[in-house]
Scaffold this motif. Structure first.
Motif, PDB file in Angstrom:
ATOM      1  N   SER A 192       0.824  -1.208   0.000  1.00  0.00           N
ATOM      2  CA  SER A 192       0.000   0.000   0.000  1.00  0.00           C
ATOM      3  C   SER A 192       0.854   1.253   0.000  1.00  0.00           C
ATOM      4  CB  SER A 192      -0.923  -0.001   1.223  1.00  0.00           C
ATOM      5  OG  SER A 192      -1.788  -1.123   1.202  1.00  0.00           O
ATOM      6  N   SER A 193       1.986   1.186   0.701  1.00  0.00           N
ATOM      7  CA  SER A 193       2.886   2.337   0.750  1.00  0.00           C
ATOM      8  C   SER A 193       3.382   2.700  -0.638  1.00  0.00           C
ATOM      9  CB  SER A 193       4.070   2.032   1.671  1.00  0.00           C
ATOM     10  OG  SER A 193       5.005   3.088   1.658  1.00  0.00           O
ATOM     11  N   GLY A 194       3.622   1.692  -1.478  1.00  0.00           N
ATOM     12  CA  GLY A 194       4.088   1.949  -2.831  1.00  0.00           C
ATOM     13  C   GLY A 194       3.081   2.754  -3.647  1.00  0.00           C
ATOM     14  N   LEU A 195       1.788   2.488  -3.410  1.00  0.00           N
ATOM     15  CA  LEU A 195       0.755   3.254  -4.113  1.00  0.00           C
ATOM     16  C   LEU A 195       0.848   4.736  -3.755  1.00  0.00           C
ATOM     17  CD1 LEU A 195      -2.270   0.843  -3.563  1.00  0.00           C
ATOM     18  CD2 LEU A 195      -0.911   1.090  -5.641  1.00  0.00           C
ATOM     19  N   TYR A 196       1.037   4.993  -2.452  1.00  0.00           N
ATOM     20  CA  TYR A 196       1.140   6.378  -2.015  1.00  0.00           C
ATOM     21  C   TYR A 196       2.413   7.031  -2.545  1.00  0.00           C
ATOM     22  CZ  TYR A 196      -2.750   6.049   1.286  1.00  0.00           C
ATOM     23  OH  TYR A 196      -3.990   5.927   1.845  1.00  0.00           O
ATOM     24  N   ASP A 197       3.519   6.295  -2.532  1.00  0.00           N
ATOM     25  CA  ASP A 197       4.782   6.857  -3.010  1.00  0.00           C
ATOM     26  C   ASP A 197       4.633   7.428  -4.417  1.00  0.00           C
ATOM     27  OD1 ASP A 197       6.313   6.347  -0.766  1.00  0.00           O
ATOM     28  OD2 ASP A 197       6.806   4.304  -1.394  1.00  0.00           O
ATOM     29  N   LEU A 198       4.065   6.612  -5.305  1.00  0.00           N
ATOM     30  CA  LEU A 198       3.967   7.032  -6.704  1.00  0.00           C
ATOM     31  C   LEU A 198       2.906   8.105  -6.918  1.00  0.00           C
ATOM     32  CD1 LEU A 198       5.694   5.990  -9.059  1.00  0.00           C
ATOM     33  CD2 LEU A 198       5.793   4.534  -7.038  1.00  0.00           C
ATOM     34  N   GLU A 199       1.776   7.974  -6.221  1.00  0.00           N
ATOM     35  CA  GLU A 199       0.711   8.960  -6.425  1.00  0.00           C
ATOM     36  C   GLU A 199       1.119  10.320  -5.877  1.00  0.00           C
ATOM     37  OE1 GLU A 199      -4.141   9.366  -5.886  1.00  0.00           O
ATOM     38  OE2 GLU A 199      -3.109   7.491  -5.382  1.00  0.00           O
ATOM     39  N   ILE A 200       1.767  10.340  -4.725  1.00  0.00           N
ATOM     40  CA  ILE A 200       2.214  11.617  -4.160  1.00  0.00           C
ATOM     41  C   ILE A 200       3.266  12.253  -5.055  1.00  0.00           C
ATOM     42  CG2 ILE A 200       3.535  12.633  -2.257  1.00  0.00           C
ATOM     43  CD1 ILE A 200       2.085  10.704  -0.384  1.00  0.00           C
ATOM     44  N   SER A 201       4.223  11.443  -5.526  1.00  0.00           N
ATOM     45  CA  SER A 201       5.259  11.961  -6.413  1.00  0.00           C
ATOM     46  C   SER A 201       4.659  12.559  -7.677  1.00  0.00           C
ATOM     47  CB  SER A 201       6.238  10.841  -6.756  1.00  0.00           C
ATOM     48  OG  SER A 201       7.201  11.283  -7.681  1.00  0.00           O
ATOM     49  N   SER A 202       3.678  11.854  -8.239  1.00  0.00           N
ATOM     50  CA  SER A 202       3.060  12.337  -9.475  1.00  0.00           C
ATOM     51  C   SER A 202       2.226  13.581  -9.237  1.00  0.00           C
ATOM     52  CB  SER A 202       2.199  11.226 -10.076  1.00  0.00           C
ATOM     53  OG  SER A 202       2.983  10.092 -10.370  1.00  0.00           O
TER      54      SER A 202
ATOM     55  N   LEU B  98      -3.322  16.273  -2.645  1.00  0.00           N
ATOM     56  CA  LEU B  98      -1.945  15.965  -2.285  1.00  0.00           C
ATOM     57  C   LEU B  98      -1.766  15.952  -0.766  1.00  0.00           C
ATOM     58  CD1 LEU B  98       1.027  15.503  -3.028  1.00  0.00           C
ATOM     59  CD2 LEU B  98       1.287  17.989  -3.206  1.00  0.00           C
ATOM     60  N   TYR B  99      -2.307  16.963  -0.081  1.00  0.00           N
ATOM     61  CA  TYR B  99      -2.156  17.033   1.375  1.00  0.00           C
ATOM     62  C   TYR B  99      -2.874  15.870   2.064  1.00  0.00           C
ATOM     63  CZ  TYR B  99      -0.582  21.772   0.295  1.00  0.00           C
ATOM     64  OH  TYR B  99       0.074  22.852  -0.218  1.00  0.00           O
ATOM     65  N   THR B 100      -4.019  15.483   1.519  1.00  0.00           N
ATOM     66  CA  THR B 100      -4.748  14.327   2.080  1.00  0.00           C
ATOM     67  C   THR B 100      -3.913  13.058   1.950  1.00  0.00           C
ATOM     68  OG1 THR B 100      -6.891  15.321   1.551  1.00  0.00           O
ATOM     69  CG2 THR B 100      -6.846  12.937   1.915  1.00  0.00           C
ATOM     70  N   LEU B 101      -3.335  12.884   0.756  1.00  0.00           N
ATOM     71  CA  LEU B 101      -2.498  11.706   0.532  1.00  0.00           C
ATOM     72  C   LEU B 101      -1.284  11.697   1.457  1.00  0.00           C
ATOM     73  CD1 LEU B 101      -2.467  11.380  -3.365  1.00  0.00           C
ATOM     74  CD2 LEU B 101      -3.604   9.875  -1.732  1.00  0.00           C
ATOM     75  N   GLN B 102      -0.671  12.845   1.639  1.00  0.00           N
ATOM     76  CA  GLN B 102       0.517  12.922   2.494  1.00  0.00           C
ATOM     77  C   GLN B 102       0.178  12.588   3.947  1.00  0.00           C
ATOM     78  OE1 GLN B 102       1.791  16.917   1.491  1.00  0.00           O
ATOM     79  NE2 GLN B 102       3.410  16.156   0.129  1.00  0.00           N
ATOM     80  N   ALA B 103      -0.992  13.040   4.398  1.00  0.00           N
ATOM     81  CA  ALA B 103      -1.418  12.718   5.764  1.00  0.00           C
ATOM     82  C   ALA B 103      -1.692  11.216   5.912  1.00  0.00           C
ATOM     83  CB  ALA B 103      -2.663  13.519   6.132  1.00  0.00           C
ATOM     84  N   GLU B 104      -2.377  10.641   4.914  1.00  0.00           N
ATOM     85  CA  GLU B 104      -2.635   9.201   4.954  1.00  0.00           C
ATOM     86  C   GLU B 104      -1.330   8.410   4.882  1.00  0.00           C
ATOM     87  OE1 GLU B 104      -5.270   8.395   1.748  1.00  0.00           O
ATOM     88  OE2 GLU B 104      -6.988   9.422   2.653  1.00  0.00           O
ATOM     89  N   TYR B 105      -0.431   8.898   4.064  1.00  0.00           N
ATOM     90  CA  TYR B 105       0.856   8.214   3.908  1.00  0.00           C
ATOM     91  C   TYR B 105       1.651   8.243   5.216  1.00  0.00           C
ATOM     92  CZ  TYR B 105       5.474   7.149   1.936  1.00  0.00           C
ATOM     93  OH  TYR B 105       6.693   6.579   1.669  1.00  0.00           O
ATOM     94  N   ALA B 106       1.607   9.396   5.907  1.00  0.00           N
ATOM     95  CA  ALA B 106       2.322   9.519   7.182  1.00  0.00           C
ATOM     96  C   ALA B 106       1.759   8.527   8.199  1.00  0.00           C
ATOM     97  CB  ALA B 106       2.223  10.947   7.716  1.00  0.00           C
ATOM     98  N   ASN B 107       0.420   8.397   8.237  1.00  0.00           N
ATOM     99  CA  ASN B 107      -0.196   7.435   9.153  1.00  0.00           C
ATOM    100  C   ASN B 107       0.189   6.001   8.797  1.00  0.00           C
ATOM    101  OD1 ASN B 107      -1.525   9.448  10.623  1.00  0.00           O
ATOM    102  ND2 ASN B 107      -3.332   9.388   9.302  1.00  0.00           N
ATOM    103  N   LEU B 108       0.241   5.733   7.494  1.00  0.00           N
ATOM    104  CA  LEU B 108       0.623   4.395   7.049  1.00  0.00           C
ATOM    105  C   LEU B 108       2.065   4.080   7.436  1.00  0.00           C
ATOM    106  CD1 LEU B 108      -0.097   1.828   5.450  1.00  0.00           C
ATOM    107  CD2 LEU B 108       0.668   3.002   3.378  1.00  0.00           C
ATOM    108  N   GLN B 109       2.956   5.062   7.267  1.00  0.00           N
ATOM    109  CA  GLN B 109       4.352   4.858   7.639  1.00  0.00           C
ATOM    110  C   GLN B 109       4.503   4.643   9.150  1.00  0.00           C
ATOM    111  OE1 GLN B 109       7.048   4.471   5.581  1.00  0.00           O
ATOM    112  NE2 GLN B 109       5.428   4.426   4.026  1.00  0.00           N
ATOM    113  N   THR B 110       3.654   5.313   9.923  1.00  0.00           N
ATOM    114  CA  THR B 110       3.664   5.100  11.375  1.00  0.00           C
ATOM    115  C   THR B 110       3.259   3.667  11.701  1.00  0.00           C
ATOM    116  OG1 THR B 110       3.142   7.427  11.808  1.00  0.00           O
ATOM    117  CG2 THR B 110       2.679   5.853  13.567  1.00  0.00           C
ATOM    118  N   ASP B 111       2.222   3.173  11.013  1.00  0.00           N
ATOM    119  CA  ASP B 111       1.790   1.782  11.224  1.00  0.00           C
ATOM    120  C   ASP B 111       2.902   0.802  10.861  1.00  0.00           C
ATOM    121  OD1 ASP B 111      -0.661   2.672  12.062  1.00  0.00           O
ATOM    122  OD2 ASP B 111      -1.647   2.394  10.116  1.00  0.00           O
ATOM    123  N   ILE B 112       3.565   1.068   9.735  1.00  0.00           N
ATOM    124  CA  ILE B 112       4.670   0.192   9.327  1.00  0.00           C
ATOM    125  C   ILE B 112       5.797   0.258  10.352  1.00  0.00           C
ATOM    126  CG2 ILE B 112       6.478  -0.171   7.589  1.00  0.00           C
ATOM    127  CD1 ILE B 112       4.529   0.791   5.469  1.00  0.00           C
TER     128      ILE B 112
END
Length: 421
Positions: free
Chosen positions: A148-158, A187-201
């Motif tokens: 799931s993190s990979g999805l966020y990585d690419l979508e945020i970058s794009s 973008l900000y929504t994705l970054q917040a979700e991504y940060a939460n996901l990274q915390t879980d990981i």
């Protein structure tokens, strides 16, 4: 506007193939298969090492229980003779005594201590079962969270590149400010979700590193290929319950506790019987003859204390352990039943999803990108589609983990790794 329209194509081309490159390319990443993780766990886990030492400690109690009592030696010499006014007169006495434990107390003490070894051994395997479940669950969780993190990585970058392009077009008057705000909001929504996901990981990795006793500064990258598991509906449920009754180490602890209690009852009853102390003595100038030799015995008379309280307590504890063993059987059956139903539900839910759904969604990404380039759909529709794709991908990863974890819970309740081998 050509620069803007090429960016979605960039997403479509690289969105799926680059999902794990960021973490994989880190030099401080520890890549592990499940078998390698379990090998590190068995050799390095400190809790297992400590529990294994408790088995050695239990063995030491058997040695102590089997030892004979030491003989006792006593010596006395006259200190002061009031008639002769001399110190340390030649009168003296020597005595040697040896306690002999009767009623098989030594043998029964060894049997009790041996029961303690069995309990310590089963407790070790129960701890192993619990920690291994945590290890395997964390391993799968990190894997699917990383997907799931990979999805966020690419979508945020794009989205960052799209936002930059639209800001440039806005400054030139080619794009409305609302488009920039819409992209930034996404973008900000994705970054917040991504940060939460990274915390879980990170939290899951921390637990896994503790289990492996590995370097806390290294990232863990599970090397795992999801396999098609056997159909649970074809699994004999009764055989799973019977297997749990045989394999569960916590049940073995309860059964060993009953044996321990029975041995303790036997020992406490033996302790109610008196032991004999054999005494040999020599006395010089302190008896009716100058050199007096004696031999005798000593034993307590069990008129009052016949160890009644300890015997009663041991009998009650045996009853408690018997009831707990019966309760344990019911709990195990309920756990296997509950986890079997949960795993079956997770499997059926995953089976209900069209196997081609994910591939169709990937193909649709290309179609949506083309339509966006041709201005057939708006920016809002384009972003909504990617958000929908992201949500579906996250749900699929979640369902796949739920299935794997449900099977691990079933393994845990059975006490043996049958699924996800």
């Amino acid at each position: 506007m050509k620069k803007v329209f090429l960016l979605p194509a960039f997403i479509a081309c690289f969105y799926f193939s680059k999902a794990q490159e960021i973490r994989a390319n880190q030099t401080d990443t520890l890549q592990l298969t499940l078998a390698e993780a379990e090998s590190l766990f068995l050799h390095n886990n400190l809790d297992l090492i400590a529990q294994k030492l408790s088995i050695d400690s239990a063995r030491a109690t058997v040695i102590t229980a089997g030892l004979f009592d030491n003989p006792q030696f006593s010596y006395a010499n006259g200190f002061y003779n009031a008639e002769t006014h001399h110190f340390f007169d030649p009168e003296m006495s020597v005595q040697v005594s040896q306690l002999f434990r009767l009623a098989g107390k030594r043998k029964k003490s060894m049997a009790l201590a041996t029961s303690g070894i069995d309990i310590a051994g089963f407790q070790f395997y129960d701890l192993l079962r619990t920690l291994r479940y945590a290890l395997r669950s964390d391993f799968y969780n990190i894997y699917f969270l990383s997907q799931s993190s990979g999805l966020y990585d690419l979508e945020i970058s794009s989205l960052k590149k799209i936002a930059e392009a639209y800001q440039e077009q806005e400054q030139k008057g080619y794009s409305a400010p609302v488009n920039v705000l819409r992209i930034q909001s996404q973008l900000y929504t994705l970054q917040a979700e991504y940060a939460n996901l990274q915390t879980d990981i990170g939290n899951t990795e921390a637990e896994l590193k503790l289990l492996l006793h590995s370097d806390p500064q290294k990232f863990i990258k599970p090397e795992f290929t999801p396999l098609q598991n056997a159909d649970l509906q074809k699994t004999n449920y009764k055989e799973l319950v019977d297997s749990a009754f045989v394999n569960r180490p916590d049940l073995k602890v309860l059964n060993a506790s009953i044996t321990y209690s029975n041995n303790n009852i036997s020992l406490q009853k033996a302790l109610a019987k008196p032991d004999v102390t054999v005494i040999a003595g020599y006395d010089r100038l302190g008896s009716y003859v100058p050199n007096y030799n004696s031999i005798g015995i000593a034993l307590p008379l069990p008129f009052f204390n016949r160890n009644q309280g300890n015997i009663k307590n041991a009998e009650i504890q045996e009853q408690v352990n018997t009831v707990e063993s019966q309760s344990g059987l019911e709990k195990v059956k309920n756990e296997v039943t509950t986890n079997y139903i949960t795993a079956l539900r997770a499997e059926n839910l995953l089976k209900g999803i069209d196997p081609e759904f994910e591939n169709k969604m990937k193909e649709m990404v290309g179609q949506v990108t083309i339509n966006f380039e041709k201005k057939n759909i708006s920016l809002l529709q384009f972003l909504d589609f990617y958000d929908s794709y992201k949500q579906n991908s996250l749900q699929l990863n979640g369902l796949r983990y739920d299935k794997m974890n449900a099977l691990e819970q079933l393994n845990y309740s059975i006490g043996k790794i049958i699924f996800n081998q």
